[in-house]
Design a protein around this motif. Structure first.
Motif, PDB file in Angstrom:
ATOM      1  N   VAL A  86       0.844  -1.198   0.000  1.00 51.84           N
ATOM      2  CA  VAL A  86       0.000   0.000   0.000  1.00 51.84           C
ATOM      3  C   VAL A  86       0.877   1.246   0.000  1.00 51.84           C
ATOM      4  O   VAL A  86       0.600   2.207  -0.717  1.00 51.84           O
ATOM      5  N   ALA A  87       1.953   1.227   0.776  1.00 52.99           N
ATOM      6  CA  ALA A  87       2.870   2.370   0.799  1.00 52.99           C
ATOM      7  C   ALA A  87       3.499   2.576  -0.578  1.00 52.99           C
ATOM      8  O   ALA A  87       3.572   3.708  -1.071  1.00 52.99           O
ATOM      9  N   PHE A  88       3.939   1.503  -1.199  1.00 53.74           N
ATOM     10  CA  PHE A  88       4.545   1.599  -2.519  1.00 53.74           C
ATOM     11  C   PHE A  88       3.562   2.148  -3.540  1.00 53.74           C
ATOM     12  O   PHE A  88       3.877   3.079  -4.290  1.00 53.74           O
ATOM     13  N   SER A  89       2.354   1.580  -3.577  1.00 49.61           N
ATOM     14  CA  SER A  89       1.395   1.995  -4.605  1.00 49.61           C
ATOM     15  C   SER A  89       0.863   3.395  -4.350  1.00 49.61           C
ATOM     16  O   SER A  89       0.658   4.163  -5.294  1.00 49.61           O
ATOM     17  N   MET A  90       0.665   3.779  -3.088  1.00 52.27           N
ATOM     18  CA  MET A  90       0.187   5.130  -2.805  1.00 52.27           C
ATOM     19  C   MET A  90       1.266   6.163  -3.122  1.00 52.27           C
ATOM     20  O   MET A  90       0.980   7.217  -3.695  1.00 52.27           O
ATOM     21  N   GLY A  91       2.497   5.873  -2.776  1.00 51.50           N
ATOM     22  CA  GLY A  91       3.587   6.782  -3.093  1.00 51.50           C
ATOM     23  C   GLY A  91       3.810   6.901  -4.593  1.00 51.50           C
ATOM     24  O   GLY A  91       4.001   8.003  -5.119  1.00 51.50           O
ATOM     25  N   LEU A  92       3.770   5.778  -5.296  1.00 54.94           N
ATOM     26  CA  LEU A  92       3.986   5.788  -6.738  1.00 54.94           C
ATOM     27  C   LEU A  92       2.881   6.547  -7.471  1.00 54.94           C
ATOM     28  O   LEU A  92       3.163   7.359  -8.351  1.00 54.94           O
ATOM     29  N   THR A  93       1.629   6.304  -7.116  1.00 60.92           N
ATOM     30  CA  THR A  93       0.538   7.001  -7.804  1.00 60.92           C
ATOM     31  C   THR A  93       0.539   8.495  -7.481  1.00 60.92           C
ATOM     32  O   THR A  93       0.221   9.308  -8.341  1.00 60.92           O
ATOM     33  N   GLY A  94       0.914   8.856  -6.250  1.00 61.60           N
ATOM     34  CA  GLY A  94       1.050  10.276  -5.927  1.00 61.60           C
ATOM     35  C   GLY A  94       2.154  10.926  -6.742  1.00 61.60           C
ATOM     36  O   GLY A  94       2.006  12.048  -7.240  1.00 61.60           O
ATOM     37  N   TYR A  95       3.263  10.226  -6.886  1.00 55.57           N
ATOM     38  CA  TYR A  95       4.374  10.746  -7.683  1.00 55.57           C
ATOM     39  C   TYR A  95       3.974  10.876  -9.148  1.00 55.57           C
ATOM     40  O   TYR A  95       4.279  11.876  -9.798  1.00 55.57           O
ATOM     41  N   LEU A  96       3.295   9.872  -9.685  1.00 48.89           N
ATOM     42  CA  LEU A  96       2.868   9.927 -11.082  1.00 48.89           C
ATOM     43  C   LEU A  96       1.847  11.031 -11.317  1.00 48.89           C
ATOM     44  O   LEU A  96       1.862  11.677 -12.371  1.00 48.89           O
TER      45      LEU A  96
END
Length: 174
Positions: free
Chosen positions: A78-88
């Motif tokens: 969840v941390a990875f996907s939330m951080g990645l989508t926020g960055y994108l």
């Protein structure tokens, strides 16, 4: 600005994990699995209107908090996907004309990306054995629609907050 964002994200994190599961109708819970991710919506707005690096940090922090509090079978997806989508989402900052339609499109795509990344990681590590089509129509799409309704409801206040911060910070620099 960061203090208000932290308070807002903390309040939404608590709200989505305590109160909202009781508010959702029982009829919905038997046919579809709706999971509100309001803190993800705010992280996507941070990426759109503030900074992609700030969105990445908030996404990693509140995603890890989500992983720990909600007893995720793995620590970090969840941390990875939330951080990645926020960055994108932050990559779209300044590249596209900023309107409500574009913002809602980025929020919808960010939410679907978030759900698909988590589903992909869970399938990769054999945590879930659900069919993608069933998960898409019964989990991902209903969750995206609920989160999109929330994003639409908070668009104007958040946009004003980010714009007032940008104006006050540019005036302070001069």
């Amino acid at each position: 600005m960061h203090r208000r964002l932290c308070l807002l994200l903390t309040a939404l994190f608590l709200l989505e994990s305590t109160v909202l599961p009781w508010i959702l109708p029982v009829a919905w819970q038997s046919k579809v699995l709706v999971s509100p991710h309001f803190s993800l919506v705010i992280v996507l707005f941070i990426g759109l209107f503030a900074n992609r690096h700030t969105a990445l940090l908030y996404g990693l922090f509140f995603g890890m908090l989500n992983d720990i509090i909600h007893f995720s079978p793995m620590l970090g997806p969840v941390a990875f996907s939330m951080g990645l989508t926020g960055y994108l989402a932050g990559l779209m900052n300044g590249r596209l004309y900023s309107s409500i339609v574009v913002s809602m499109l980025v929020i919808a795509l960010g939410n679907l990306s978030y759900e698909m990344i988590i589903f992909g990681l869970y399938r990769l590590f054999r945590v879930t054995h659900l069919d993608f089509q069933w998960a898409f129509f019964h989990q991902m799409l209903p969750s995206m629609l609920i989160n999109l309704l929330f994003a639409l409801a908070v668009y104007v206040p958040l946009r004003k907050m980010f714009e007032s911060h940008a104006i006050s910070s540019s005036a302070a620099e001069e």
